[in-house]
Design an enzyme around this catalytic site. Structure first.
Site, short mmCIF file in Angstrom:
data_model
loop_
_atom_site.label_atom_id
_atom_site.label_comp_id
_atom_site.label_asym_id
_atom_site.label_seq_id
_atom_site.Cartn_x
_atom_site.Cartn_y
_atom_site.Cartn_z
N SER A 143 0.83 -1.20 0.00
CA SER A 143 0.00 0.00 0.00
C SER A 143 0.86 1.24 0.00
O SER A 143 1.94 1.27 0.60
CB SER A 143 -0.90 0.02 1.24
OG SER A 143 -1.52 1.28 1.41
N TYR A 156 -1.44 -0.23 10.53
CA TYR A 156 -1.45 -0.57 9.11
C TYR A 156 -0.22 -0.02 8.41
O TYR A 156 0.40 -0.72 7.60
CB TYR A 156 -2.72 -0.01 8.48
CG TYR A 156 -2.93 -0.37 7.03
CD1 TYR A 156 -3.27 -1.66 6.66
CD2 TYR A 156 -2.80 0.59 6.02
CE1 TYR A 156 -3.49 -1.99 5.32
CE2 TYR A 156 -3.01 0.27 4.69
CZ TYR A 156 -3.35 -1.03 4.35
OH TYR A 156 -3.55 -1.34 3.03
#
Length: 273
Positions: A143, A156
C-alpha cells in the site's frame, strides 16, 4: 494473453472478499488463466466462490482461516500441500486499514501487525519448502500508506512498511533457490469496501471527487482489474527476470509531480469545451 499459469497452484490470501474486491478479482483472473487457486481467508464466502469455480470445471480449494492465528495458518497451508502436493506461487493479499492509530491500545496495534504483516511471514514460512521445490515466486500486495503515511493508522502503516522490507529481504534470501519476490503497491482503488467507507462520510460525493483529483493519471481511481492484470503478469514467467521490485499500480499517485493536478483540470476543461 496466455501467461503460462495453467495448472499452477497459487496460494492466495484474502481472496474471499466481496465480488469486485481486489482479492476476488485476482481469484477470478487466476481461474480464467487456468491456474488452481488455493484460497486462505476467514470469510466463509470462499466456499461459495470455490463451488462456483468447480461448476465451471475449474479446480480450486478454500481453507477457512483466521490469519491472525499461527496455528490456523500452518494447518491451512499444510491442507493445501496435502491436497495438491505442491505450491507454485504465493500471493499475500490480506490488508485491512483498521485505523489503529496512536490512540489505539497495545493489543489493537499488535492485532493490526498480526493481520497485515505477520500473516505474510507465516504463510511464506510454511509454504517455502514447496516453493523451493517448484522454484516458485511470491507476490506481496502493498500500500502507498507504507511510503506516504496517512494519519491515524499506525498499525497498518507499520505493517505495510514491513511488507516492503520483507519483499526485499526475501528476494535476497531466496535468490539462491531461484525464487522471485516482488511487491505490488496500490493507492486509491475503487472496491466494494471503499464504496462502503465513502458512504459513511458526511459528504461522500464531494469527498470522492476530491480524492479523484489527487490522482495524476486521468483523475480516476485504479480499477481492481488493473491491479489483477499487473499481479498476474508479475507471478508469470513473462516477468521471469523481475525480483525485489516494488511495482506501483496507482495512476502516478505516489511519484508524480503534484503540479500535474492543475494541468489535469485544465485538460479536462479543454476537452469539455
Amino acid at each position: 494473453m496466455n501467461l503460462g499459469l495453467t495448472d499452477k497452484v497459487v496460494l492466495i490470501t484474502g481472496a474471499a472478499g466481496h465480488a469486485g474486491s481486489i482479492g476476488e478479482t485476482m481469484l477470478q483472473a487466476l481461474a480464467d488463466e487456468g491456474a488452481i487457486p488455493a484460497i486462505i481467508d476467514r470469510n466463509a464466502r470462499g466456499f461459495g466462490y470455490v463451488e462456483n469455480l468447480k461448476d465451471r470445471g475449474i479446480d480450486a480449494h478454500f481453507a477457512q482461516t483466521d490469519v491472525t492465528d499461527p496455528v490456523q495458518i500452518e494447518k491451512s497451508v499444510n491442507e493445501i500441500i496435502d491436497k495438491y502436493g505442491r505450491i507454485d506461487v504465493v500471493i499475500n493479499n490480506v490488508g485491512v486499514n483498521d485505523g489503529a492509530g496512536l490512540d489505539a491500545s497495545y493489543e489493537e496495534f499488535m492485532q493490526s501487525l498480526k493481520l497485515n504483516l505477520v500473516s505474510y511471514f507465516l504463510v511464506v514460512k510454511h509454504a517455502l519448502p514447496k516453493l523451493i521445490e517448484s522454484k516458485g515466486n511470491i507476490l506481496n500486495i502493498g500500500s502507498k500508506v507504507a511510503l506516504t503515511g496517512q494519519g491515524g493508522t499506525s498499525g497498518y502503516a507499520a505493517a505495510k512498511g514491513g511488507v516492503l522490507a520483507l519483499t526485499r529481504e526475501w528476494a535476497n534470501d531466496l535468490i539462491k533457490h531461484e525464487i522471485r519476490v516482488n511487491a505490488l503497491i496500490i493507492a486509491e482503488s475503487w472496491t466494494p469496501a471503499y464504496d462502503n467507507w465513502i458512504k459513511t462520510l458526511p459528504n461522500p460525493e464531494e469527498t470522492l471527487a476530491g480524492i479523484r483529483k489527487t490522482i495524476p493519471y486521468q483523475g480516476r481511481m485504479t480499477r481492481p482489474e488493473e491491479i489483477s492484470d499487473s499481479a498476474l503478469f508479475l507471478i508469470s514467467e513473462r516477468s521471469g527476470h523481475t525480483t525485489g521490485q516494488y511495482v506501483f499500480v496507482d495512476g502516478g499517485y505516489v511519484h508524480l509531480d503534484r503540479a500535474l493536478l492543475g494541468q489535469q483540470e485544465e485538460a479536462q476543461s479543454i476537452s469539455e469545451a
